[in-house]
Write a protein that holds these residues in place. Structure first.
Motif, PDB file in Angstrom:
ATOM      1  N   TYR A  36       0.852  -1.193   0.000  1.00 49.62           N
ATOM      2  CA  TYR A  36       0.000   0.000   0.000  1.00 49.62           C
ATOM      3  C   TYR A  36       0.890   1.245   0.000  1.00 49.62           C
ATOM      4  O   TYR A  36       1.985   1.246   0.569  1.00 49.62           O
ATOM      5  CB  TYR A  36      -0.924   0.014   1.215  1.00 49.62           C
ATOM      6  CG  TYR A  36      -1.877  -1.154   1.256  1.00 49.62           C
ATOM      7  CD1 TYR A  36      -3.116  -1.080   0.622  1.00 49.62           C
ATOM      8  CD2 TYR A  36      -1.525  -2.326   1.924  1.00 49.62           C
ATOM      9  CE1 TYR A  36      -3.984  -2.164   0.642  1.00 49.62           C
ATOM     10  CE2 TYR A  36      -2.396  -3.410   1.947  1.00 49.62           C
ATOM     11  CZ  TYR A  36      -3.619  -3.324   1.301  1.00 49.62           C
ATOM     12  OH  TYR A  36      -4.482  -4.394   1.312  1.00 49.62           O
ATOM     13  N   ALA A  37       0.390   2.292  -0.637  1.00 49.24           N
ATOM     14  CA  ALA A  37       1.177   3.518  -0.757  1.00 49.24           C
ATOM     15  C   ALA A  37       0.366   4.731  -0.332  1.00 49.24           C
ATOM     16  O   ALA A  37      -0.848   4.804  -0.560  1.00 49.24           O
ATOM     17  CB  ALA A  37       1.665   3.703  -2.198  1.00 49.24           C
ATOM     18  N   LEU A  38       1.064   5.673   0.275  1.00 51.44           N
ATOM     19  CA  LEU A  38       0.484   6.980   0.585  1.00 51.44           C
ATOM     20  C   LEU A  38       0.972   7.950  -0.483  1.00 51.44           C
ATOM     21  O   LEU A  38       2.171   8.221  -0.581  1.00 51.44           O
ATOM     22  CB  LEU A  38       0.921   7.456   1.976  1.00 51.44           C
ATOM     23  CG  LEU A  38       0.446   8.857   2.383  1.00 51.44           C
ATOM     24  CD1 LEU A  38      -1.069   8.871   2.590  1.00 51.44           C
ATOM     25  CD2 LEU A  38       1.155   9.324   3.654  1.00 51.44           C
ATOM     26  N   ALA A  39       0.058   8.436  -1.311  1.00 53.09           N
ATOM     27  CA  ALA A  39       0.409   9.357  -2.401  1.00 53.09           C
ATOM     28  C   ALA A  39       0.045  10.783  -2.015  1.00 53.09           C
ATOM     29  O   ALA A  39      -0.785  11.016  -1.130  1.00 53.09           O
ATOM     30  CB  ALA A  39      -0.306   8.951  -3.684  1.00 53.09           C
ATOM     31  N   ARG A  40       0.644  11.742  -2.705  1.00 52.16           N
ATOM     32  CA  ARG A  40       0.382  13.153  -2.425  1.00 52.16           C
ATOM     33  C   ARG A  40       0.310  13.943  -3.729  1.00 52.16           C
ATOM     34  O   ARG A  40       1.193  13.844  -4.576  1.00 52.16           O
ATOM     35  CB  ARG A  40       1.480  13.742  -1.537  1.00 52.16           C
ATOM     36  CG  ARG A  40       1.244  15.195  -1.156  1.00 52.16           C
ATOM     37  CD  ARG A  40       2.350  15.729  -0.277  1.00 52.16           C
ATOM     38  NE  ARG A  40       3.608  15.872  -1.009  1.00 52.16           N
ATOM     39  CZ  ARG A  40       4.761  16.241  -0.466  1.00 52.16           C
ATOM     40  NH1 ARG A  40       4.812  16.475   0.840  1.00 52.16           N
ATOM     41  NH2 ARG A  40       5.858  16.346  -1.193  1.00 52.16           N
ATOM     42  N   ASP A  41      -0.761  14.707  -3.874  1.00 52.42           N
ATOM     43  CA  ASP A  41      -0.907  15.625  -4.999  1.00 52.42           C
ATOM     44  C   ASP A  41      -0.941  17.050  -4.456  1.00 52.42           C
ATOM     45  O   ASP A  41      -1.552  17.308  -3.417  1.00 52.42           O
ATOM     46  CB  ASP A  41      -2.196  15.342  -5.776  1.00 52.42           C
ATOM     47  CG  ASP A  41      -2.171  13.981  -6.458  1.00 52.42           C
ATOM     48  OD1 ASP A  41      -1.121  13.654  -7.043  1.00 52.42           O
ATOM     49  OD2 ASP A  41      -3.182  13.256  -6.400  1.00 52.42           O
ATOM     50  N   VAL A  42      -0.305  17.971  -5.174  1.00 49.24           N
ATOM     51  CA  VAL A  42      -0.205  19.357  -4.731  1.00 49.24           C
ATOM     52  C   VAL A  42      -0.846  20.268  -5.773  1.00 49.24           C
ATOM     53  O   VAL A  42      -0.554  20.169  -6.961  1.00 49.24           O
ATOM     54  CB  VAL A  42       1.265  19.784  -4.512  1.00 49.24           C
ATOM     55  CG1 VAL A  42       1.332  21.211  -3.984  1.00 49.24           C
ATOM     56  CG2 VAL A  42       1.963  18.821  -3.571  1.00 49.24           C
ATOM     57  N   SER A  43      -1.743  21.131  -5.315  1.00 52.97           N
ATOM     58  CA  SER A  43      -2.353  22.121  -6.200  1.00 52.97           C
ATOM     59  C   SER A  43      -2.308  23.474  -5.510  1.00 52.97           C
ATOM     60  O   SER A  43      -2.264  23.566  -4.287  1.00 52.97           O
ATOM     61  CB  SER A  43      -3.799  21.743  -6.537  1.00 52.97           C
ATOM     62  OG  SER A  43      -4.590  21.668  -5.361  1.00 52.97           O
ATOM     63  N   THR A  50      -3.299  17.007  -1.221  1.00 50.44           N
ATOM     64  CA  THR A  50      -4.290  15.937  -1.169  1.00 50.44           C
ATOM     65  C   THR A  50      -3.562  14.612  -1.004  1.00 50.44           C
ATOM     66  O   THR A  50      -2.796  14.197  -1.883  1.00 50.44           O
ATOM     67  CB  THR A  50      -5.147  15.903  -2.444  1.00 50.44           C
ATOM     68  OG1 THR A  50      -5.812  17.158  -2.603  1.00 50.44           O
ATOM     69  CG2 THR A  50      -6.198  14.799  -2.347  1.00 50.44           C
ATOM     70  N   TYR A  51      -3.792  13.956   0.123  1.00 49.43           N
ATOM     71  CA  TYR A  51      -3.175  12.662   0.403  1.00 49.43           C
ATOM     72  C   TYR A  51      -4.177  11.553   0.115  1.00 49.43           C
ATOM     73  O   TYR A  51      -5.356  11.667   0.456  1.00 49.43           O
ATOM     74  CB  TYR A  51      -2.724  12.585   1.860  1.00 49.43           C
ATOM     75  CG  TYR A  51      -1.549  13.474   2.175  1.00 49.43           C
ATOM     76  CD1 TYR A  51      -0.261  13.044   1.928  1.00 49.43           C
ATOM     77  CD2 TYR A  51      -1.750  14.742   2.694  1.00 49.43           C
ATOM     78  CE1 TYR A  51       0.828  13.863   2.205  1.00 49.43           C
ATOM     79  CE2 TYR A  51      -0.669  15.564   2.971  1.00 49.43           C
ATOM     80  CZ  TYR A  51       0.612  15.121   2.729  1.00 49.43           C
ATOM     81  OH  TYR A  51       1.680  15.935   3.000  1.00 49.43           O
ATOM     82  N   SER A  52      -3.704  10.475  -0.495  1.00 47.06           N
ATOM     83  CA  SER A  52      -4.569   9.331  -0.772  1.00 47.06           C
ATOM     84  C   SER A  52      -3.809   8.045  -0.496  1.00 47.06           C
ATOM     85  O   SER A  52      -2.591   7.967  -0.707  1.00 47.06           O
ATOM     86  CB  SER A  52      -5.061   9.355  -2.225  1.00 47.06           C
ATOM     87  OG  SER A  52      -3.970   9.299  -3.123  1.00 47.06           O
ATOM     88  N   VAL A  53      -4.536   7.053  -0.012  1.00 50.42           N
ATOM     89  CA  VAL A  53      -3.966   5.725   0.227  1.00 50.42           C
ATOM     90  C   VAL A  53      -4.462   4.797  -0.868  1.00 50.42           C
ATOM     91  O   VAL A  53      -5.669   4.723  -1.126  1.00 50.42           O
ATOM     92  CB  VAL A  53      -4.372   5.184   1.614  1.00 50.42           C
ATOM     93  CG1 VAL A  53      -3.931   3.731   1.769  1.00 50.42           C
ATOM     94  CG2 VAL A  53      -3.763   6.042   2.714  1.00 50.42           C
ATOM     95  N   ARG A  54      -3.531   4.118  -1.521  1.00 56.09           N
ATOM     96  CA  ARG A  54      -3.889   3.260  -2.644  1.00 56.09           C
ATOM     97  C   ARG A  54      -3.259   1.876  -2.503  1.00 56.09           C
ATOM     98  O   ARG A  54      -2.139   1.749  -1.983  1.00 56.09           O
ATOM     99  CB  ARG A  54      -3.418   3.888  -3.965  1.00 56.09           C
ATOM    100  CG  ARG A  54      -4.003   5.266  -4.234  1.00 56.09           C
ATOM    101  CD  ARG A  54      -3.298   5.960  -5.363  1.00 56.09           C
ATOM    102  NE  ARG A  54      -3.795   7.332  -5.537  1.00 56.09           N
ATOM    103  CZ  ARG A  54      -3.196   8.244  -6.289  1.00 56.09           C
ATOM    104  NH1 ARG A  54      -2.086   7.942  -6.940  1.00 56.09           N
ATOM    105  NH2 ARG A  54      -3.708   9.465  -6.394  1.00 56.09           N
ATOM    106  N   GLU A  55      -3.978   0.866  -2.984  1.00 55.60           N
ATOM    107  CA  GLU A  55      -3.395  -0.465  -3.108  1.00 55.60           C
ATOM    108  C   GLU A  55      -2.513  -0.445  -4.352  1.00 55.60           C
ATOM    109  O   GLU A  55      -2.961  -0.073  -5.438  1.00 55.60           O
ATOM    110  CB  GLU A  55      -4.486  -1.516  -3.234  1.00 55.60           C
ATOM    111  CG  GLU A  55      -3.933  -2.928  -3.242  1.00 55.60           C
ATOM    112  CD  GLU A  55      -5.032  -3.971  -3.353  1.00 55.60           C
ATOM    113  OE1 GLU A  55      -4.775  -5.116  -2.967  1.00 55.60           O
ATOM    114  OE2 GLU A  55      -6.124  -3.630  -3.847  1.00 55.60           O
TER     115      GLU A  55
END
Length: 210
Positions: free
Chosen positions: A128-135, A144-149
């Motif tokens: 699992y990964a914790l991703a981050r998008d910046v706007s 914006t943080y999201s947890v994805r398989e």
């Protein structure tokens, strides 16, 4: 020392302004100065209010699904992990590429059987990964943080964090400060970015007991 220098520069600028506009007369000169200061204060207050509203309305954690008995998490962005990171986040391991590490090096913080440790590897191992998008909208920056398989790409949940980038006045003041210029001047008053990340992780990825 930086504060004294800033005050001196302000006095010099005001002196130059009054010298160059002496024909306008003191009343009009002071009106121009106060009008300028009013615009600066209004701009700062508007930015602060925008940050406050974003924090009030956007800090909740949204959970779509939850995984149980998760051993570790990958940070899908540059993040400095240390020996205590795995214990702090509550998992057996937390892994990421550091800010100064090469593309082939993965730093991994471990916490197993009550013992903290650090290892390096050439490959990630988390599922699992914790991703981050910046706007960015004006001076308001949203993370914006999201947890994805990782294998499926399915999103388990997301959370947000907000910071306020300094206006030009803030940057001028910072340049004269002893601490040097700052990239951001304010964040949400409640909670912390670390707290948001941890809350999202624990809401979506139940840790396996270490």
């Amino acid at each position: 020392m930086g504060g004294v220098l800033f005050v001196a520069v302000v006095f010099l600028v005001l002196a130059a302004f009054f010298a160059l506009t002496w024909r306008l007369g003191p009343p009009l000169q002071f009106m121009i100065v106060f009008a300028f200061l009013g615009v600066v204060v209004a701009d700062s207050n508007l930015a602060d209010r925008k940050l406050e509203q974003a924090c009030e309305n956007g800090l909740g954690v949204v959970v779509k699904s939850r995984a149980e008995r998760v051993e570790g998490v990958r940070f899908a962005f540059r993040y400095s992990v240390d020996q205590g990171s795995a214990k702090d986040f509550g998992y057996r391991f937390v892994e990421a590429q550091g800010f100064s590490a090469s593309e082939l090096r993965v730093d991994r913080s471990t916490f197993v059987d009550g013992k903290e440790g650090m290892t390096s590897s050439t490959e990630f191992s988390a599922n699992y990964a914790l991703a981050r998008d910046v706007s960015e909208n004006g001076r308001l920056v949203e993370y914006t943080y999201s947890v994805r398989e990782i294998d499926s790409g399915n999103e388990l949940g997301r959370a947000r964090w907000f910071v306020l980038r300094g206006a030009w006045v803030d940057r001028i003041i910072d340049n004269f400060s002893d601490g040097g210029p700052r990239e951001f001047v304010a964040t949400c008053h409640q909670g912390s970015e670390y707290g948001q990340m941890k809350a999202l992780l624990h809401a979506t990825l139940s840790p396996l007991e270490s």
